[in-house]
Write an enzyme that holds these catalytic residues in place. Structure first.
Site, PDB file in Angstrom:
ATOM      1  N   ARG A  35      35.446  23.030  54.110  1.00  0.00           N
ATOM      2  CA  ARG A  35      34.820  23.186  55.449  1.00  0.00           C
ATOM      3  C   ARG A  35      33.603  22.280  55.633  1.00  0.00           C
ATOM      4  NH1 ARG A  35      35.990  28.718  54.361  1.00  0.00           N
ATOM      5  NH2 ARG A  35      37.934  29.285  55.387  1.00  0.00           N
TER       6      ARG A  35
ATOM      7  N   LYS B  43      32.575   9.832  64.631  1.00  0.00           N
ATOM      8  CA  LYS B  43      33.990  10.062  64.967  1.00  0.00           C
ATOM      9  C   LYS B  43      34.815   9.796  63.719  1.00  0.00           C
ATOM     10  CE  LYS B  43      34.321   9.209  69.906  1.00  0.00           C
ATOM     11  NZ  LYS B  43      34.889   8.332  70.946  1.00  0.00           N
TER      12      LYS B  43
ATOM     13  N   GLU C 265      34.143  -5.657  69.125  1.00  0.00           N
ATOM     14  CA  GLU C 265      33.337  -4.449  69.365  1.00  0.00           C
ATOM     15  C   GLU C 265      31.866  -4.818  69.612  1.00  0.00           C
ATOM     16  OE1 GLU C 265      34.802  -1.749  70.046  1.00  0.00           O
ATOM     17  OE2 GLU C 265      36.236  -1.040  68.561  1.00  0.00           O
TER      18      GLU C 265
ATOM     19  N   LYS D  92      24.680   1.716  69.754  1.00  0.00           N
ATOM     20  CA  LYS D  92      25.540   2.855  69.398  1.00  0.00           C
ATOM     21  C   LYS D  92      24.683   4.098  69.176  1.00  0.00           C
ATOM     22  CE  LYS D  92      29.560   4.657  67.775  1.00  0.00           C
ATOM     23  NZ  LYS D  92      30.877   4.417  67.255  1.00  0.00           N
TER      24      LYS D  92
ATOM     25  N   GLU E 177      30.750  13.116  73.371  1.00  0.00           N
ATOM     26  CA  GLU E 177      31.476  12.437  74.441  1.00  0.00           C
ATOM     27  C   GLU E 177      31.811  13.343  75.620  1.00  0.00           C
ATOM     28  OE1 GLU E 177      34.139   9.309  73.063  1.00  0.00           O
ATOM     29  OE2 GLU E 177      35.433   9.741  74.769  1.00  0.00           O
TER      30      GLU E 177
ATOM     31  N   ARG F 182      29.148   8.574  76.388  1.00  0.00           N
ATOM     32  CA  ARG F 182      29.775   8.000  75.189  1.00  0.00           C
ATOM     33  C   ARG F 182      31.155   7.412  75.506  1.00  0.00           C
ATOM     34  NH1 ARG F 182      29.849  10.061  68.894  1.00  0.00           N
ATOM     35  NH2 ARG F 182      31.133   8.327  68.150  1.00  0.00           N
TER      36      ARG F 182
ATOM     37  N   ASN G 285      34.397   3.293  75.072  1.00  0.00           N
ATOM     38  CA  ASN G 285      35.855   3.127  75.040  1.00  0.00           C
ATOM     39  C   ASN G 285      36.341   2.048  75.989  1.00  0.00           C
ATOM     40  OD1 ASN G 285      37.142   4.841  73.137  1.00  0.00           O
ATOM     41  ND2 ASN G 285      36.294   6.559  74.275  1.00  0.00           N
TER      42      ASN G 285
ATOM     43  N   HIS H 296      39.680   0.455  75.459  1.00  0.00           N
ATOM     44  CA  HIS H 296      40.377   1.208  74.412  1.00  0.00           C
ATOM     45  C   HIS H 296      41.593   1.975  74.940  1.00  0.00           C
ATOM     46  CE1 HIS H 296      36.857   0.124  72.163  1.00  0.00           C
ATOM     47  NE2 HIS H 296      37.185   0.831  71.103  1.00  0.00           N
TER      48      HIS H 296
ATOM     49  N   HIS I 189      44.529   1.186  72.749  1.00  0.00           N
ATOM     50  CA  HIS I 189      45.228   2.160  71.893  1.00  0.00           C
ATOM     51  C   HIS I 189      46.722   2.163  72.199  1.00  0.00           C
ATOM     52  CE1 HIS I 189      41.341   4.689  70.976  1.00  0.00           C
ATOM     53  NE2 HIS I 189      41.432   3.594  70.245  1.00  0.00           N
TER      54      HIS I 189
ATOM     55  N   HIS J 218      42.749  -3.451  65.608  1.00  0.00           N
ATOM     56  CA  HIS J 218      42.061  -2.648  66.627  1.00  0.00           C
ATOM     57  C   HIS J 218      41.220  -3.539  67.553  1.00  0.00           C
ATOM     58  CE1 HIS J 218      40.094   0.787  68.449  1.00  0.00           C
ATOM     59  NE2 HIS J 218      38.916   0.269  68.138  1.00  0.00           N
TER      60      HIS J 218
HETATM   61  P1  NAD Z   1      40.333  -1.798  58.355  1.00  0.00           P
HETATM   62  O1  NAD Z   1      39.605  -0.653  57.854  1.00  0.00           O
HETATM   63  O2  NAD Z   1      41.824  -1.751  58.360  1.00  0.00           O
HETATM   64  O3  NAD Z   1      39.845  -3.100  57.567  1.00  0.00           O
HETATM   65  C1  NAD Z   1      40.430  -4.337  57.895  1.00  0.00           C
HETATM   66  C2  NAD Z   1      41.007  -5.027  56.659  1.00  0.00           C
HETATM   67  O4  NAD Z   1      39.950  -5.628  55.936  1.00  0.00           O
HETATM   68  C3  NAD Z   1      41.713  -4.101  55.695  1.00  0.00           C
HETATM   69  O5  NAD Z   1      42.799  -4.777  55.126  1.00  0.00           O
HETATM   70  C4  NAD Z   1      40.638  -3.851  54.638  1.00  0.00           C
HETATM   71  O6  NAD Z   1      41.162  -3.470  53.397  1.00  0.00           O
HETATM   72  C5  NAD Z   1      39.981  -5.188  54.574  1.00  0.00           C
HETATM   73  N1  NAD Z   1      38.599  -5.209  54.120  1.00  0.00           N
HETATM   74  C6  NAD Z   1      37.630  -4.315  54.407  1.00  0.00           C
HETATM   75  N2  NAD Z   1      36.456  -4.766  53.950  1.00  0.00           N
HETATM   76  C7  NAD Z   1      36.693  -5.946  53.350  1.00  0.00           C
HETATM   77  C8  NAD Z   1      35.873  -6.891  52.711  1.00  0.00           C
HETATM   78  N3  NAD Z   1      34.557  -6.745  52.648  1.00  0.00           N
HETATM   79  N4  NAD Z   1      36.460  -7.994  52.180  1.00  0.00           N
HETATM   80  C9  NAD Z   1      37.799  -8.183  52.298  1.00  0.00           C
HETATM   81  N5  NAD Z   1      38.617  -7.338  52.930  1.00  0.00           N
HETATM   82  C10 NAD Z   1      38.063  -6.229  53.453  1.00  0.00           C
HETATM   83  O7  NAD Z   1      39.932  -2.138  59.882  1.00  0.00           O
HETATM   84  P2  NAD Z   1      38.544  -2.087  60.655  1.00  0.00           P
HETATM   85  O8  NAD Z   1      38.655  -3.147  61.684  1.00  0.00           O
HETATM   86  O9  NAD Z   1      37.396  -2.060  59.768  1.00  0.00           O
HETATM   87  O10 NAD Z   1      38.602  -0.675  61.366  1.00  0.00           O
HETATM   88  C11 NAD Z   1      39.592  -0.377  62.311  1.00  0.00           C
HETATM   89  C12 NAD Z   1      39.755   1.118  62.382  1.00  0.00           C
HETATM   90  O11 NAD Z   1      38.524   1.717  62.794  1.00  0.00           O
HETATM   91  C13 NAD Z   1      40.803   1.582  63.359  1.00  0.00           C
HETATM   92  O12 NAD Z   1      41.569   2.587  62.776  1.00  0.00           O
HETATM   93  C14 NAD Z   1      40.002   2.131  64.510  1.00  0.00           C
HETATM   94  O13 NAD Z   1      40.683   3.136  65.218  1.00  0.00           O
HETATM   95  C15 NAD Z   1      38.799   2.660  63.809  1.00  0.00           C
HETATM   96  N6  NAD Z   1      37.602   2.766  64.636  1.00  0.00           N
HETATM   97  C16 NAD Z   1      36.902   3.929  64.554  1.00  0.00           C
HETATM   98  C17 NAD Z   1      35.750   4.071  65.295  1.00  0.00           C
HETATM   99  C18 NAD Z   1      34.930   5.317  65.140  1.00  0.00           C
HETATM  100  O14 NAD Z   1      33.992   5.500  65.929  1.00  0.00           O
HETATM  101  N7  NAD Z   1      35.212   6.161  64.183  1.00  0.00           N
HETATM  102  C19 NAD Z   1      35.291   3.016  66.105  1.00  0.00           C
HETATM  103  C20 NAD Z   1      36.032   1.845  66.141  1.00  0.00           C
HETATM  104  C21 NAD Z   1      37.189   1.728  65.403  1.00  0.00           C
HETATM  105  N1  GLY Z   2      33.994   3.813  69.060  1.00  0.00           N
HETATM  106  C1  GLY Z   2      33.836   4.739  70.131  1.00  0.00           C
HETATM  107  C2  GLY Z   2      32.879   5.833  69.833  1.00  0.00           C
HETATM  108  O1  GLY Z   2      32.336   5.917  68.753  1.00  0.00           O
HETATM  109  O2  GLY Z   2      32.647   6.635  70.671  1.00  0.00           O
END
Ligand code: NAD
Ligand code: GLY
Length: 366
Positions: A124, A146, A188, A230, A240, A244, A248, A251, A255, A268
């Site tokens: 939890r 998130k 972003e 942010k 949100e 917030r 998006n 997005h 998405h 993404h």
């Molecule tokens: P990712 O986590 O898939 O990383 C991209 C690629 O880079 C992967 O292959 C990873 O293994 C590699 N990688 C990571 N760090 C590295 C490094 N230092 N050197 C070499 N390779 C490296 O993608 P991302 O773009 O980081 O994140 C996208 C995800 O984040 C999506 O799922 C999206 O929905 C999510 N997201 C979440 C939020 C949130 O607020 N929680 C906001 C935006 C996006």
């Molecule tokens: N990336 C969108 C949010 O954090 O709200």
């Protein structure tokens, strides 16, 4: 090193947390020692980031007497699902991790979202620390709480709001990031300029080349300014219920693109860039921005090496996928539209005819 603070005002008050940003700070675990409730942590990473940074990070932690349990996940957006989440729970249970054993996410947004959701739900809720290693994660996903996973029917549809206790963004880790991933992160960064900071958008027009060349001081500046935005948005609307949603921008379309093209095929940030162009075109057709502004946005994405034309899925498929968006209220889709470069707002009144036109005329066969 720069530090941005997220000051969350709702109870418990101690949920405010620092975002440390700088080169080589992964080698300074003393920055997070205060947040480690015991001498044992679980580190969630993946098969790409693990071989690059895990051993050194574990060794640096061990200097401070911290023992770590490594949890190495398969790499890819297509693994952001229940099965992979369960691998984290399996490891946490097998190693008898306790309620005060922190979970540290070492990786990009996929690792961060998975590890954060695991931290939110294991026993939890256990302490959680983000160590983002992609530009996208350093400017966006590691901040704000998130967490979650994808569902075959929709992106990020299952999850929890769960804030980290600290974020440690080491810009040196970006040295190993593939160019395509760096560009996806820039999408972003551009978002913050578009929704709330016209001067930052101007700055990006002049400095995007330096970011692509990985100029460390420019990267730190872009990350710091992004995190400040942010933090301000999350402080004002953590869950949100209002502003917030502006984060998006692009997005809702994005998405749908990620889901329709198969998770992982469009990154993404790429989907967000192409989705933002659709949002900009809807904004123009609703008389909110002019062609010159649309052109400026397109030019910046092109300069950043990001896609500006969304795939043609057909309007029906887009509308079906977007109907599952988390912003839908009372069955009505809501879109983030641009009223200017630097100002965005939520609109529930987009005429169906404009949507259909844009989804038909401004997309191209993939
Ligand atoms: P990712 O986590 O898939 O990383 C991209 C690629 O880079 C992967 O292959 C990873 O293994 C590699 N990688 C990571 N760090 C590295 C490094 N230092 N050197 C070499 N390779 C490296 O993608 P991302 O773009 O980081 O994140 C996208 C995800 O984040 C999506 O799922 C999206 O929905 C999510 N997201 C979440 C939020 C949130 O607020 N929680 C906001 C935006 C996006
Ligand atoms: N990336 C969108 C949010 O954090 O709200």
């Amino acid at each position: 090193m720069q530090t941005v603070t997220v000051n969350l005002v709702s109870t418990p008050a101690q949920r405010g947390y620092p975002i440390h940003i700088g080169a080589n700070i992964l080698a300074q675990p003393e920055l997070i020692l205060d947040y480690l409730g015991q001498k044992r942590v679980a580190i969630v990473t993946n098969t790409t980031v693990g071989p690059l940074y895990l051993d050194k990070f574990r060794a640096d932690l061990s200097v401070h007497g911290i023992v770590s349990v490594p949890i190495v996940l398969p790499d890819g957006e297509e693994y952001k699902n229940w099965e992979t989440l369960n691998l984290i729970f399996d490891a946490l249970l097998t190693h008898r991790c306790e309620r005060n054993t922190p979970v540290i996410a070492l990786g990009g947004g996929v690792v961060g979202d998975l590890a954060g959701f695991a931290a939110a739900t294991y026993l939890r809720g256990v302490p959680f620390i983000q160590v983002p290693t992609t530009l996208l994660a350093q400017v966006d996903s590691s901040v704000g709480g998130k967490t979650g996973i994808n569902h075959p029917l929709g992106k990020n549809m299952i999850g929890a709001f769960y804030q980290p206790q600290a974020v440690m963004a080491d810009t040196s880790t970006l040295d190993t990031l593939p160019d395509r991933e760096l560009r996806a992160g820039i999408a972003e960064v551009i978002k913050y300029g578009l929704i709330r900071d016209p001067a930052f958008f101007d700055w990006l027009e002049s400095h995007v080349d330096a970011l692509l060349e990985r100029d460390n001081s420019m990267l730190i500046e872009a990350i710091e300014r992004s995190c400040q935005h942010k933090a301000e948005v999350v402080e004002a609307d953590e869950r949100e219920s209002g502003m917030r949603a502006l984060l998006n921008l692009g997005h809702t379309f994005g998405h749908a693109i990620e889901n329709a093209m198969g998770y992982g095929n469009w990154l993404h940030g790429e989907a967000v860039a192409a989705g933002t162009m659709l949002a900009a075109e809807v904004s123009r057709r609703m008389g909110m921005i002019d062609e010159g502004e649309v052109e400026r946005i397109r030019n910046l994405y092109v300069k950043a090496g990001l896609p500006v034309i969304a795939p043609n899925l057909g309007p029906e498929k887009y509308l079906r996928l977007m109907g599952l968006d988390k912003k839908v209220q009372g069955g009505k889709m809501r879109f983030i539209l641009l009223e200017n470069i630097g100002r965005a707002a939520v609109h529930a009144d987009v005429p169906a005819a404009i949507l259909t036109e844009v989804l038909t005329e401004c997309t191209a066969d993939a």
